[in-house]
Design an enzyme around this catalytic site. Structure first.
Site, PDB file in Angstrom:
ATOM      1  N   ASP A 192      36.516  48.952  39.423  1.00 40.50           N
ATOM      2  CA  ASP A 192      36.408  48.367  40.758  1.00 40.50           C
ATOM      3  C   ASP A 192      34.924  48.156  41.045  1.00 40.50           C
ATOM      4  OD1 ASP A 192      37.419  47.628  43.469  1.00 40.50           O
ATOM      5  OD2 ASP A 192      36.226  49.375  44.050  1.00 40.50           O
ATOM      6  N   GLU A 276      38.718  43.311  38.379  1.00 43.05           N
ATOM      7  CA  GLU A 276      39.260  42.428  39.399  1.00 43.05           C
ATOM      8  C   GLU A 276      38.547  41.084  39.347  1.00 43.05           C
ATOM      9  OE1 GLU A 276      40.341  42.651  44.181  1.00 43.05           O
ATOM     10  OE2 GLU A 276      38.952  44.071  43.268  1.00 43.05           O
ATOM     11  N   ASP A 356      37.683  53.681  46.502  1.00 44.93           N
ATOM     12  CA  ASP A 356      37.258  52.951  45.304  1.00 44.93           C
ATOM     13  C   ASP A 356      37.960  53.472  44.048  1.00 44.93           C
ATOM     14  OD1 ASP A 356      35.547  51.447  46.882  1.00 44.93           O
ATOM     15  OD2 ASP A 356      33.888  52.870  46.645  1.00 44.93           O
TER      16      ASP A 356
END
Length: 383
Positions: A192, A276, A356
């Site tokens: 992330d 991502e 996170d």
């Protein structure tokens, strides 16, 4: 796989003059070709073919008194300038027709001698050569000293000589490399990306954002103020521009070196890496633009992708609309909202989450689901 190997070169004053001449000739050929095609379009004529354009702006132009100096540089440099123009047109047409994915591409524009970055390219048929003493022989230019920080894995197919905004010269070689699979690893990781922490891994480890631009902001501000006080067109202003460019180059070099080391360590330790698919261009238009550009997420993800392909690892992107932060990684419950100021939260199932770390775990699960299922599928909660 084709890779680029960049090296710093140190041309003598005489060689710098020859390189400036070659930069100018390539720029003139590019602009002449672009001008001819624009004029043909305005006159309602057909698209000028690549061969016809080469004949008119190179072969016939060399016989004209106002363009006779084009013969002072290698013909390959001029042909490659036209190849760049043709590639720019193809990208523009593919963007209009929808063949090219991503943002729309603008039509090619004229090159200026005032541009900070100048480049010329030599292909293999130009007979450039790496000499035994380590110098690079460029046709109609001379032998340039190269700082070989590492060896080339194979014979290069082309070399691009670049002068950047800071006045530095580089030689960029295109080489064909073979894949070097690393020993298998049993671990997989989801990443992330963020601003407070540059990367948070699904195993709970966090990488603090170095913020190279923020750390150099005070010096950059002082140099920019000094530049603003210089009279336009003066030699002192030219020197101040170079000082600002060198300071920005140091920031970019430090960021690139740090990201190379981090991406190599992640690829070496994990068999599969999932990230991502962030919309960096959109985030760069928000109030966080400076921090987003300072992080350099797109460059880091590109490093992970090509290193995974080279070293036999698995790389995957998770859809940017996947609610990784709002989804409980323990039971799969989706929270209604999750403002950015909420850094830790508790799920009704009793699980406590770091925002996170939870997002990284969900990115790992989503990446596995996309890879193992041909049609994707829903993500099951952890057992």
């Amino acid at each position: 796989m084709q890779l680029r190997y960049n090296y710093r070169v140190y041309p003598t004053p005489g060689l710098r003059e020859a390189l400036v001449r070659a930069f100018g000739c390539a720029r003139v050929v590019f602009n002449d070709g672009l001008r001819l095609r624009r004029a043909a379009r305005e006159a309602g004529e057909g698209y000028i073919s690549d061969a016809e354009l080469s004949r008119r702006v190179i072969t016939e132009a060399k016989a004209m008194p106002e363009r006779v100096w084009l013969g002072e540089v290698s013909a390959v440099v001029l042909q490659q300038a036209l190849a760049d123009l043709n590639a720019a047109y193809r990208g523009f047409f593919d963007s209009l027709s929808g063949k090219r994915k991503g943002r729309k591409v603008a039509p090619p524009r004229f090159r200026s001698r005032k541009d900070d970055r100048q480049a010329i390219r030599f292909t293999r048929n130009s007979k450039f050569k790496i000499l035994g003493n380590g110098r690079l022989r460029l046709p109609k230019i001379g032998d340039v000293q190269v700082r070989w920080s590492r060896g080339l894995p194979s014979d290069p197919s082309s070399v691009t000589v670049i002068r950047d905004a800071a006045g530095r010269y580089f030689a960029s070689f295109v080489v064909q490399t073979t894949d070097e699979p690393l020993p298998g690893s049993g671990s997989e990781v989801g990443i992330d990306l963020g601003l407070a922490h540059f990367a948070v891994l699904s195993d709970g480890s966090k990488v603090t954002a170095p913020r190279f631009l923020r750390r150099a902001a005070r010096k950059l501000r002082r140099l920019q103020q000094d530049l603003s006080r210089k009279q336009r067109g003066s030699s002192n202003r030219t020197k101040a521009v170079k000082r600002v460019a060198r300071a920005h180059a140091r920031v970019a070099d430090a960021r690139r070196d740090w990201q190379h080391k981090l991406s190599t360590a992640i690829i070496r330790d994990n068999q599969a890496v999932y990230v991502e698919d962030l919309c960096v261009a959109g985030l760069g238009r928000t109030r966080l633009a400076k921090s987003v550009h300072d992080a350099g997420w797109a460059q880091f993800v590109a490093m992970l992708e090509y290193k995974a392909a080279r070293y036999g690892r698995i790389f995957g992107r998770v859809d940017r609309w996947f609610p990784s932060s709002k989804l409980c990684s323990a039971c799969g419950t989706l929270a209604e909202s999750m403002p950015l100021n909420v850094r830790a939260w508790e799920c009704p199932c009793g699980a406590s989450h770091d925002r996170d770390v939870n997002a990284a775990i969900n990115i790992l699960a989503a990446g596995r689901a996309d890879r193992l299922n041909a049609c994707g599928g829903t993500i099951s909660p952890a057992a």
